[in-house]
Motif scaffolding. Structure first.
Motif, mmCIF file in Angstrom:
data_model
loop_
_atom_site.group_PDB
_atom_site.id
_atom_site.type_symbol
_atom_site.label_atom_id
_atom_site.label_comp_id
_atom_site.label_asym_id
_atom_site.label_seq_id
_atom_site.Cartn_x
_atom_site.Cartn_y
_atom_site.Cartn_z
ATOM 1 N N ALA A 178 0.988 -1.350 -0.003
ATOM 2 C CA ALA A 178 -0.019 0.003 0.051
ATOM 3 C C ALA A 178 0.886 1.368 0.258
ATOM 4 N N ARG A 179 1.785 1.326 0.655
ATOM 5 C CA ARG A 179 2.715 2.337 0.648
ATOM 6 C C ARG A 179 3.607 2.710 -0.380
ATOM 7 N N ALA A 180 4.044 1.438 -1.086
ATOM 8 C CA ALA A 180 4.622 1.618 -2.416
ATOM 9 C C ALA A 180 3.586 2.318 -3.424
ATOM 10 N N PHE A 181 2.375 1.755 -3.486
ATOM 11 C CA PHE A 181 1.315 2.374 -4.598
ATOM 12 C C PHE A 181 0.948 3.787 -4.071
ATOM 13 N N ALA A 182 0.801 4.093 -2.775
ATOM 14 C CA ALA A 182 0.291 5.428 -2.489
ATOM 15 C C ALA A 182 1.357 6.511 -2.735
ATOM 16 N N THR A 183 2.699 6.185 -2.450
ATOM 17 C CA THR A 183 3.861 7.037 -2.643
ATOM 18 C C THR A 183 4.310 7.165 -4.056
ATOM 19 N N ASP A 184 3.885 6.386 -4.807
ATOM 20 C CA ASP A 184 4.569 6.357 -6.252
ATOM 21 C C ASP A 184 4.364 7.881 -6.870
ATOM 22 N N ALA A 185 5.358 8.405 -7.385
ATOM 23 C CA ALA A 185 5.355 9.685 -7.847
ATOM 24 C C ALA A 185 4.356 9.974 -8.883
ATOM 25 N N ASP A 186 3.988 8.769 -9.689
ATOM 26 C CA ASP A 186 3.191 9.007 -10.719
ATOM 27 C C ASP A 186 1.547 8.947 -10.338
ATOM 28 N N HIS A 187 1.433 8.318 -9.196
ATOM 29 C CA HIS A 187 0.046 8.004 -8.897
ATOM 30 C C HIS A 187 -0.953 9.068 -8.830
ATOM 31 N N TYR A 188 -0.445 10.281 -8.281
ATOM 32 C CA TYR A 188 -1.344 11.543 -8.212
ATOM 33 C C TYR A 188 -0.950 12.660 -9.342
ATOM 34 N N ASP A 189 0.017 12.262 -10.400
ATOM 35 C CA ASP A 189 0.353 13.081 -11.342
ATOM 36 C C ASP A 189 -0.726 13.023 -12.529
ATOM 37 N N PHE A 190 -1.549 13.954 -12.757
ATOM 38 C CA PHE A 190 -2.706 13.649 -13.499
ATOM 39 C C PHE A 190 -2.240 13.562 -14.965
ATOM 40 N N ARG A 191 -0.983 13.875 -15.228
ATOM 41 C CA ARG A 191 -0.482 14.051 -16.653
ATOM 42 C C ARG A 191 0.333 12.613 -16.824
ATOM 43 N N SER A 192 0.616 11.937 -15.714
ATOM 44 C CA SER A 192 1.179 10.661 -15.758
ATOM 45 C C SER A 192 0.399 9.398 -16.232
ATOM 46 N N ARG A 193 1.027 8.761 -17.252
ATOM 47 C CA ARG A 193 0.400 7.204 -17.725
ATOM 48 C C ARG A 193 0.167 6.435 -16.659
ATOM 49 N N ARG A 194 0.505 6.702 -15.486
ATOM 50 C CA ARG A 194 0.210 5.946 -14.318
ATOM 51 C C ARG A 194 -0.382 6.471 -13.263
ATOM 52 N N CYS A 195 -1.178 7.544 -13.774
ATOM 53 C CA CYS A 195 -2.168 8.115 -12.548
ATOM 54 C C CYS A 195 -3.260 7.426 -12.640
ATOM 55 N N VAL A 196 -4.039 7.357 -11.427
ATOM 56 C CA VAL A 196 -5.278 6.360 -11.381
ATOM 57 C C VAL A 196 -6.765 7.311 -11.840
ATOM 58 N N LYS A 197 -6.272 8.414 -11.895
ATOM 59 C CA LYS A 197 -7.671 9.186 -12.783
ATOM 60 C C LYS A 197 -7.947 9.018 -14.043
ATOM 61 N N ASP A 198 -9.135 8.727 -14.493
ATOM 62 C CA ASP A 198 -9.599 8.469 -15.602
ATOM 63 C C ASP A 198 -9.621 6.986 -15.949
ATOM 64 N N LEU A 199 -9.126 6.107 -15.189
ATOM 65 C CA LEU A 199 -9.309 4.606 -15.317
ATOM 66 C C LEU A 199 -10.911 4.522 -15.126
ATOM 67 N N THR A 200 -11.303 2.927 -15.540
ATOM 68 C CA THR A 200 -12.721 2.739 -15.578
ATOM 69 C C THR A 200 -12.558 1.254 -14.811
ATOM 70 N N LEU A 201 -13.412 0.981 -13.900
ATOM 71 C CA LEU A 201 -13.487 -0.067 -13.177
ATOM 72 C C LEU A 201 -14.219 -1.090 -14.172
ATOM 73 N N ARG A 202 -13.620 -2.223 -14.435
ATOM 74 C CA ARG A 202 -13.737 -3.301 -15.164
ATOM 75 C C ARG A 202 -14.303 -4.444 -14.398
ATOM 76 N N ALA A 203 -13.905 -4.846 -13.352
ATOM 77 C CA ALA A 203 -14.400 -5.883 -12.627
ATOM 78 C C ALA A 203 -13.895 -5.822 -11.117
ATOM 79 N N VAL A 204 -14.669 -6.313 -10.181
ATOM 80 C CA VAL A 204 -14.148 -6.753 -8.839
ATOM 81 C C VAL A 204 -14.287 -8.255 -8.839
ATOM 82 N N ARG A 205 -13.152 -9.038 -8.341
ATOM 83 C CA ARG A 205 -13.491 -10.447 -8.223
ATOM 84 C C ARG A 205 -13.066 -10.938 -6.838
#
Length: 139
Positions: free
Chosen positions: A21-48
């Protein structure tokens, strides 16, 4: 939609998060809206695995922004809530706006806010993996 309050608080809580959780939350790209690895604009496909101790949330890329899908595996799940704006939409919550990972007595909580609802997981830890996606008109 502005992560600045969470990001200002994150350094003081990151040490209390489980390792994945720490690695994901503190990843520099996570909250950078211009980054390809920002979660913003992803769409939930499924919960398993709903109802089990091991769950996964699959998020689909947005071809205008991402070149990968996101898979988050939750270990030791002790709580899960899906809150829909419209109950008739199933897991269609619209696109991700923002997420927050917080320390919890059972490990961490992960709330994912979307335009049409939210998901909240409480778990021992999580592991986020970006997976190559194919962008096409059918994606």
């Amino acid at each position: 939609m502005d992560p600045s309050r969470y990001l200002s608080h994150l350094p003081s809580i990151s040490g209390d998060l489980p390792p994945g959780a720490r690695a994901f939350a503190t990843d520099a790209d996570h909250y950078d809206f211009r980054s390809r690895r920002c979660v913003k604009d992803l769409t939930l496909r499924a919960v398993r695995g709903v109802g089990g101790e091991e769950m996964a949330a699959e998020f689909r890329h947005n071809c205008w922004k991402h070149d990968q899908d996101l898979l988050i595996r939750y270990a030791g799940v002790s709580g899960f809530v899906i809150d829909r704006v419209d109950e008739g939409r199933g897991t269609d919550l619209g696109t991700v706006i923002l997420d927050e990972i917080l320390p919890h007595r059972y490990g961490c909580s992960h709330e994912i806010a979307c335009w049409d609802g939210s998901l909240t997981f409480v778990c021992r830890d999580l592991r986020a993996t970006w997976v190559e996606a194919i962008c096409s008109s059918e994606s």
